[in-house]
Design an enzyme around this catalytic site. Structure first.
Site, PDB file in Angstrom:
ATOM      1  N   GLU A  78      12.708 -22.386 -15.135  1.00  0.00           N
ATOM      2  CA  GLU A  78      12.414 -20.980 -14.796  1.00  0.00           C
ATOM      3  C   GLU A  78      13.617 -20.102 -15.109  1.00  0.00           C
ATOM      4  O   GLU A  78      13.495 -18.999 -15.627  1.00  0.00           O
ATOM      5  CB  GLU A  78      12.016 -20.878 -13.326  1.00  0.00           C
ATOM      6  N   ARG A 138       3.045   1.573  -7.122  1.00  0.00           N
ATOM      7  CA  ARG A 138       3.052   0.435  -6.179  1.00  0.00           C
ATOM      8  C   ARG A 138       1.878  -0.497  -6.436  1.00  0.00           C
ATOM      9  O   ARG A 138       1.809  -1.594  -5.871  1.00  0.00           O
ATOM     10  CB  ARG A 138       2.986   0.937  -4.734  1.00  0.00           C
ATOM     11  N   ASN A 189      -0.344  -0.068   6.315  1.00  0.00           N
ATOM     12  CA  ASN A 189       0.296  -0.932   5.319  1.00  0.00           C
ATOM     13  C   ASN A 189       0.845  -2.129   6.089  1.00  0.00           C
ATOM     14  O   ASN A 189       1.502  -1.959   7.105  1.00  0.00           O
ATOM     15  CB  ASN A 189       1.443  -0.171   4.616  1.00  0.00           C
ATOM     16  N   GLY A 190       0.544  -3.360   5.619  1.00  0.00           N
ATOM     17  CA  GLY A 190       1.071  -4.536   6.312  1.00  0.00           C
ATOM     18  C   GLY A 190      -0.041  -5.516   6.638  1.00  0.00           C
ATOM     19  O   GLY A 190      -1.144  -5.432   6.105  1.00  0.00           O
ATOM     20  N   TRP A 226      -3.507  -1.953  -1.516  1.00  0.00           N
ATOM     21  CA  TRP A 226      -3.317  -3.193  -2.290  1.00  0.00           C
ATOM     22  C   TRP A 226      -3.920  -4.275  -1.412  1.00  0.00           C
ATOM     23  O   TRP A 226      -3.329  -4.645  -0.382  1.00  0.00           O
ATOM     24  CB  TRP A 226      -1.830  -3.432  -2.557  1.00  0.00           C
ATOM     25  N   LYS A 232      13.485 -16.904 -17.693  1.00  0.00           N
ATOM     26  CA  LYS A 232      13.939 -15.545 -17.334  1.00  0.00           C
ATOM     27  C   LYS A 232      14.910 -15.014 -18.380  1.00  0.00           C
ATOM     28  O   LYS A 232      14.851 -13.868 -18.792  1.00  0.00           O
ATOM     29  CB  LYS A 232      14.588 -15.581 -15.936  1.00  0.00           C
ATOM     30  N   CYS A 286       0.845  -1.194   0.000  1.00  0.00           N
ATOM     31  CA  CYS A 286       0.000   0.000   0.000  1.00  0.00           C
ATOM     32  C   CYS A 286       0.882   1.247   0.000  1.00  0.00           C
ATOM     33  O   CYS A 286       2.030   1.223   0.363  1.00  0.00           O
ATOM     34  CB  CYS A 286      -0.872  -0.002   1.241  1.00  0.00           C
ATOM     35  N   HIS A 303      19.824 -38.580 -23.324  1.00  0.00           N
ATOM     36  CA  HIS A 303      18.773 -38.973 -24.284  1.00  0.00           C
ATOM     37  C   HIS A 303      18.647 -37.959 -25.403  1.00  0.00           C
ATOM     38  O   HIS A 303      17.580 -37.816 -26.005  1.00  0.00           O
ATOM     39  CB  HIS A 303      17.448 -39.137 -23.526  1.00  0.00           C
ATOM     40  N   GLU A 335      13.091 -14.270 -21.693  1.00  0.00           N
ATOM     41  CA  GLU A 335      12.220 -13.092 -21.563  1.00  0.00           C
ATOM     42  C   GLU A 335      13.016 -11.799 -21.573  1.00  0.00           C
ATOM     43  O   GLU A 335      12.562 -10.785 -22.072  1.00  0.00           O
ATOM     44  CB  GLU A 335      11.484 -13.143 -20.212  1.00  0.00           C
ATOM     45  N   LYS A 354       2.463  -7.939 -18.873  1.00  0.00           N
ATOM     46  CA  LYS A 354       2.518  -8.441 -17.501  1.00  0.00           C
ATOM     47  C   LYS A 354       1.407  -9.464 -17.253  1.00  0.00           C
ATOM     48  O   LYS A 354       1.601 -10.433 -16.543  1.00  0.00           O
ATOM     49  CB  LYS A 354       2.390  -7.287 -16.487  1.00  0.00           C
TER      50      LYS A 354
HETATM   51  C1  AGP Z   1       6.860 -14.789 -16.027  1.00  0.00           C
HETATM   52  O1  AGP Z   1       8.119 -14.145 -15.922  1.00  0.00           O
HETATM   53  C2  AGP Z   1       6.127 -14.358 -17.267  1.00  0.00           C
HETATM   54  N1  AGP Z   1       5.869 -12.960 -17.211  1.00  0.00           N
HETATM   55  C3  AGP Z   1       4.905 -15.204 -17.589  1.00  0.00           C
HETATM   56  O2  AGP Z   1       5.358 -16.503 -17.886  1.00  0.00           O
HETATM   57  C4  AGP Z   1       3.848 -15.342 -16.469  1.00  0.00           C
HETATM   58  O3  AGP Z   1       4.340 -16.134 -15.435  1.00  0.00           O
HETATM   59  C5  AGP Z   1       2.595 -16.032 -17.071  1.00  0.00           C
HETATM   60  O4  AGP Z   1       2.085 -15.212 -18.080  1.00  0.00           O
HETATM   61  C6  AGP Z   1       1.510 -16.299 -16.027  1.00  0.00           C
HETATM   62  O5  AGP Z   1       1.073 -15.083 -15.483  1.00  0.00           O
HETATM   63  P1  AGP Z   1       0.142 -15.130 -14.160  1.00  0.00           P
HETATM   64  O6  AGP Z   1       0.992 -15.755 -13.083  1.00  0.00           O
HETATM   65  O7  AGP Z   1      -0.223 -13.711 -13.899  1.00  0.00           O
HETATM   66  O8  AGP Z   1      -1.041 -15.992 -14.486  1.00  0.00           O
END
Ligand code: AGP
Length: 614
Positions: free
Chosen positions: A484, A27, A101-102, A75, A488, A2, A507, A491, A609
């Site tokens: 993962e 935020r 906030n918290g 938030w 990263k 928040c 394999h 991306e 996002k």
């Molecule tokens: C993660 O770094 C990516 N931005 C993307 O894979 C993300 O995790 C995926 O689109 C799922 O998003 P969500 O967790 O908001 O559902």
């Protein structure tokens, strides 16, 4: 987290507070409000949604002129985002207004105490409970500053509290524990903010409040004490950031800031979810224990990083509950005519709670009679709203498109779910569950240890900036970590990166191993020889073929060290919990390599996002 603003001075408090809240919009929030002290009364307005909604209310029904005020962008954690749950919250008599906030961990017992005293809650929030406690002290004759100190002594959890008393114009009081608060020192005016962005346009002289400290500001004074009322040390510093840097707490990217927020995000996600005896209390799971006991199968769905969190969860949940656990990409699950029904618990993992593939998948699962439990970071978003149950992560808003604290807290929430199911189904003894919970409590500090040792990884990124391809290997719970880490890098650095199960090398993938090809390997903790030693063999195999091995392993792993071109030491943790520490160097590596390449880390090309289309 928040946003909080406080002000005392000759300017219009409403204008200063609302402008300050606008500087804190980054935020992330879902409601906003202000409270002013005017003519011996509290005048306040609050509204769900964006600041514009609040400003429309203020335009239609202006508050009286005042030089003393507080404001908040919320938030949501406890209680949906709506007008009633928005801050400020007023005490029963209306004399005190409070923003927070918290997370107040013991708010339920405090709430019961107030209800026994005849106080009726109007909201679902933990904050309102504090407002009533504060008001009760003041109504009984306490000074607002003493009242706040008394109330803070009863609170457990994390909080930044800022309050005003209608009978104390020209004074704003505040207190903090495990949640930030800074004081802005003006000329004939003073400010409070959850971070300096709230007041940087007015003053760059600031004071950071320390743990368990209180501050009282007037137009021309500021006093810092501890919760016992004793004077406390506080240092004035000059803020040399611009507004943009201030919003990132001085970091160059939101992503880097969020990587460093992970210890706090883990701690907040654990808050309030375990009893003294180590047992779990997941009170937002609205599926009765009897129904959970009848679950024969779990299907975890998600996309991207959330899917990898589900893959980590599979290892833990199956180990603790002995319930078969499948993990699927939401986009695949949705269209393959999956077999799910009343005995299947579908777990949907989503940071945003708005991912279309995941939303469509849970709707399908519910049509087939399955109960759906959402693991989500955004209170009140579509997926948790439509799910039958929810476990919220408390990571705070994640602004960077590449998920970091979202992932770590998703993994943590999955651990909590697995332990809760084991508790409900009695597949683990209470002391076994308590032991895992005790180790989870140490994870914020262990992640902080990894962050404190990040320079080695930053240097590595500079060294590999021109590599066209990087591989990632892992076994068991380290395999999703490898996936993962590769995601990263894809991306952010826009280069080829691929994660493999280390056991798969022979394999096929070993054919791509080439001279000096960087290969990250996540090595399980020592002691589990079956996994650990086989992974060491894999490292020998790829090193023999010229790969540059960057090994993430326990810092004292002497068995693997001879085969590591670079050794990134990890804190000692259990195998199932290792993803919480092993992922962090890979996040740092990707963020830094993208920075070195001059990419926009927070807004990578082609990405959004939240993917709200299928
Ligand atoms: C993660 O770094 C990516 N931005 C993307 O894979 C993300 O995790 C995926 O689109 C799922 O998003 P969500 O967790 O908001 O559902």
């Amino acid at each position: 987290m928040c946003g909080i603003v406080g002000y005392v001075g000759p300017q219009s408090a409403q204008n200063v507070v609302v402008d300050g809240l606008r500087r804190l919009e980054y935020r992330g929030y879902d409601s906003a409000g202000v409270a002013l002290v005017a003519d011996g009364k509290i005048a306040s307005a609050k509204k769900e949604g964006k600041l514009a909604n609040l400003e429309a209310v203020l335009a239609a029904d202006p508050l009286p002129t005042s030089g003393t005020g507080i404001g908040h962008t919320r938030w949501a954690t406890h209680g949906a985002p709506n007008d009633v749950n928005a801050h400020p919250h007023l005490s029963d008599s209306g004399r005190v207004a409070l923003v927070h906030n918290g997370i107040i961990e013991n708010f339920a017992s405090l709430r019961s105490e107030l209800e026994v005293d005849g106080i009726t809650m109007t909201s679902e929030t933990d904050t309102e409970v504090v407002a009533h406690l504060l008001g009760r002290e003041v109504d009984n004759g306490a000074d607002i500053a003493d009242a706040l100190r008394t109330v803070c002594g009863r609170l457990e959890g994390a909080f930044t509290l800022v309050a005003v008393d209608a009978q104390a114009p020209g004074r704003v009081v505040a207190a903090r524990r495990n949640s930030p608060l800074v004081v802005g020192l003006g000329d004939g005016e003073n400010f409070l903010g959850s971070d300096v962005a709230a007041f940087i346009e007015h003053t760059r002289q600031a004071v950071e409040l320390g743990q368990d400290q209180m501050v009282e500001i007037t137009a021309d004074s500021w006093t810092v004490t501890d919760f016992a009322g004793q004077p406390a040390e506080a240092t004035v510093y000059h803020v040399d950031w611009d507004l943009s840097a201030a919003q990132k707490d001085g970091f160059d990217w939101f992503m880097r800031k969020e990587i460093h927020e992970q210890p706090r995000a883990l701690a907040d996600t654990l808050l309030g979810r375990h009893a003294e005896d180590g047992s779990l209390t997941l009170d937002e799971i609205r599926i009765p224990a009897s129904e959970l006991r009848s679950i024969q199968r779990i299907v975890i769905i998600g996309c991207g990083t959330a899917h990898y969190a589900g893959m980590v969860a599979k290892y833990a949940i199956e180990h603790w509950t002995r319930i078969p656990c499948e993990v699927e990409l939401a986009s695949e699950f949705r269209y393959r005519d999956p077999i799910v029904g009343p005995q299947t618990l579908v777990v949907a993992i989503s940071q945003s709670g708005e991912t279309a593939d995941t939303l469509m998948a849970i709707r399908y699962a519910q049509e087939q009679g399955s109960k759906v439990l959402a693991i989500c970071n955004t209170n009140g978003s579509t997926i948790p709203r439509e799910a039958d149950a929810v476990i919220y992560t408390h990571a705070g808003p994640e602004i960077g498109v590449a998920s970091t604290k979202g992932f770590l807290t998703q993994v943590l929430a999955c651990y909590l779910l697995g332990l809760y199911l084991a508790q409900v189904k009695n597949t683990k003894f209470g002391d076994e569950i308590a032991a895992v919970m005790a180790e989870l409590q140490t994870m914020p500090d262990k992640v902080q240890e990894v962050l404190d040792a990040q320079q080695q990884v930053l240097d590595l990124a500079a060294e590999f900036a021109d590599n066209p391809s990087v591989l990632f290997l892992g076994r068991h719970a380290g395999y999703p970590v490898a996936l993962e880490g590769a995601l990263k890098l894809k991306e952010l650095a826009y280069i080829h990166a691929e994660g493999f199960a280390a056991g798969e090398l022979k394999h096929g993938p070993i054919a791509v191993i080439d001279q000096d090809l960087p290969v990250f390997v996540v090595v399980p903790p020592q002691g589990r020889d079956m996994l650990h030693d086989k992974t060491v063999s894999n490292i020998q195999e790829i090193r023999a073929r010229g790969a540059k091995t960057i090994v993430l392993a326990e810092a004292d792993d002497d068995k693997v060290a001879p085969y590591a071109d670079v050794m990134i030491g990890l804190p000692k943790v259990s195998t199932l919990l290792q993803p919480l520490v092993a992922t962090v160097p890979l996040q740092i590596f990707a963020c830094e390599l993208a920075t070195v390449k001059g990419h926009d880390v927070d807004q990578p090309r082609n990405l959004a996002k939240s993917v709200t289309v299928e």
